[in-house]
Enzyme design. Structure first.
Site, PDB file in Angstrom:
ATOM      1  N   GLU A 154     -12.731  -6.867   7.043  1.00  0.00           N
ATOM      2  CA  GLU A 154     -13.212  -5.622   6.405  1.00  0.00           C
ATOM      3  C   GLU A 154     -13.724  -5.884   4.985  1.00  0.00           C
ATOM      4  OE1 GLU A 154     -10.144  -6.531   6.446  1.00  0.00           O
ATOM      5  OE2 GLU A 154      -9.171  -5.837   4.595  1.00  0.00           O
ATOM      6  N   CYS A 172      -4.409  -9.399   8.877  1.00  0.00           N
ATOM      7  CA  CYS A 172      -3.505  -9.963   7.865  1.00  0.00           C
ATOM      8  C   CYS A 172      -2.053  -9.572   8.164  1.00  0.00           C
ATOM      9  CB  CYS A 172      -3.964  -9.578   6.455  1.00  0.00           C
ATOM     10  SG  CYS A 172      -3.258 -10.696   5.221  1.00  0.00           S
ATOM     11  N   HIS A 199      -9.471 -11.289   6.362  1.00  0.00           N
ATOM     12  CA  HIS A 199      -9.808  -9.870   6.143  1.00  0.00           C
ATOM     13  C   HIS A 199     -11.282  -9.602   6.454  1.00  0.00           C
ATOM     14  CE1 HIS A 199      -6.226  -8.068   4.150  1.00  0.00           C
ATOM     15  NE2 HIS A 199      -5.940  -9.332   3.910  1.00  0.00           N
TER      16      HIS A 199
END
Ligand code: MN
Length: 249
Positions: free
Chosen positions: A222, A115, A220
């Site tokens: 994660e 990001c 993202h």
């Protein structure tokens, strides 16, 4: 006691203020350190507001650099004035990240940007950003976080260059991703190539033109633990950190 089983992944912090007492912190969201740990790495936080000498001492002990998400990069870092539609800025973080990212680019360390991290990687390597997608680009697609939505909401697909390493790790030519950004890459830096876009043409991933591990993604991974394919990006990153450490030892 010494334990070298895990490569050390440096993660520059963000500025955090405790609104109860005004104390200032350097912090990283647990989602990033947990993702690195799950992939076999040892995450280490790089605090802000350090001298160049101290920062170098930390940098010399890391095997790879993870650039996490967060607020906007100051437009002066890519030669522009701050427009009204630019978002919040963290200049202490910009300063720390630009230093370590440029060192890591020069020294060949693996770098993974997520990001804001793909944006920082691009700026550190000489590229530029759109300060705000709705203000500066024509698109019907919302790329920003909408209050109340889950962070793993698949907002749009991305289509990969099938020859890219990221597409090979994921094992598919296209995949649905979350989208929590209002900025995007404008001029792509030398040494990076675009390997994924959303249907409206916005850059969603880059990787290095050569064999080294330089990867940036605009989504993202994660926050997408519900799909193990996204974990492979972290595994490939940690593996390349392990190789980097072995080759310089
Ligand atoms: Mn997006």
């Amino acid at each position: 006691m010494r334990n070298d089983s895990r490569p050390v992944i440096g993660i520059p912090a963000r500025s955090v203020v405790d609104t109860n007492n005004g104390f200032r912190y350097s912090g990283i969201p647990l989602t990033y350190s947990n993702a690195i740990e799950r992939a076999g790495g040892a995450p280490i936080l790089i605090p802000l507001h350090l001298s160049e000498e101290t920062l170098q001492a930390i940098y010399s002990r890391i095997d790879a650099l993870l650039l996490a998400g967060g607020v906007d990069v100051h437009p002066k870092e890519f030669g522009e004035d701050v427009e009204a539609f630019c978002g919040e800025i963290d200049t202490a973080r910009d300063e720390t990240e630009l230093r370590v990212t440029r060192w890591a680019l020069a020294d060949g360390h693996p770098i993974f940007g997520i990001c804001r991290g793909i944006q920082m990687l691009n700026v550190a390597a000489g590229g530029s950003l759109y300060q705000d997608i709705p203000a500066q680009l024509e698109t019907e697609q919302n790329h920003s976080y909408r209050s109340g939505d889950p962070y793993n909401l698949r907002a749009h697909p991305v289509e990969f260059d099938p020859n890219s390493r990221v597409a090979k790790w994921l094992g598919v030519p296209t995949i649905d991703v979350n989208s929590l950004h209002h900025q995007a890459l404008k001029n792509v830096a030398p040494g990076l190539r675009v390997i994924a876009r959303s249907p409206d043409g916005i850059v969603e991933a880059v990787e290095s033109e050569d064999e080294r591990f330089l990867v940036g993604v605009q989504w993202h991974p994660e926050l997408l633990e519900d799909d193990e394919r996204f974990g492979r990006l972290f595994e490939a990153f940690v593996e390349s950190a392990r190789e980097f450490r072995a080759n310089r030892a």
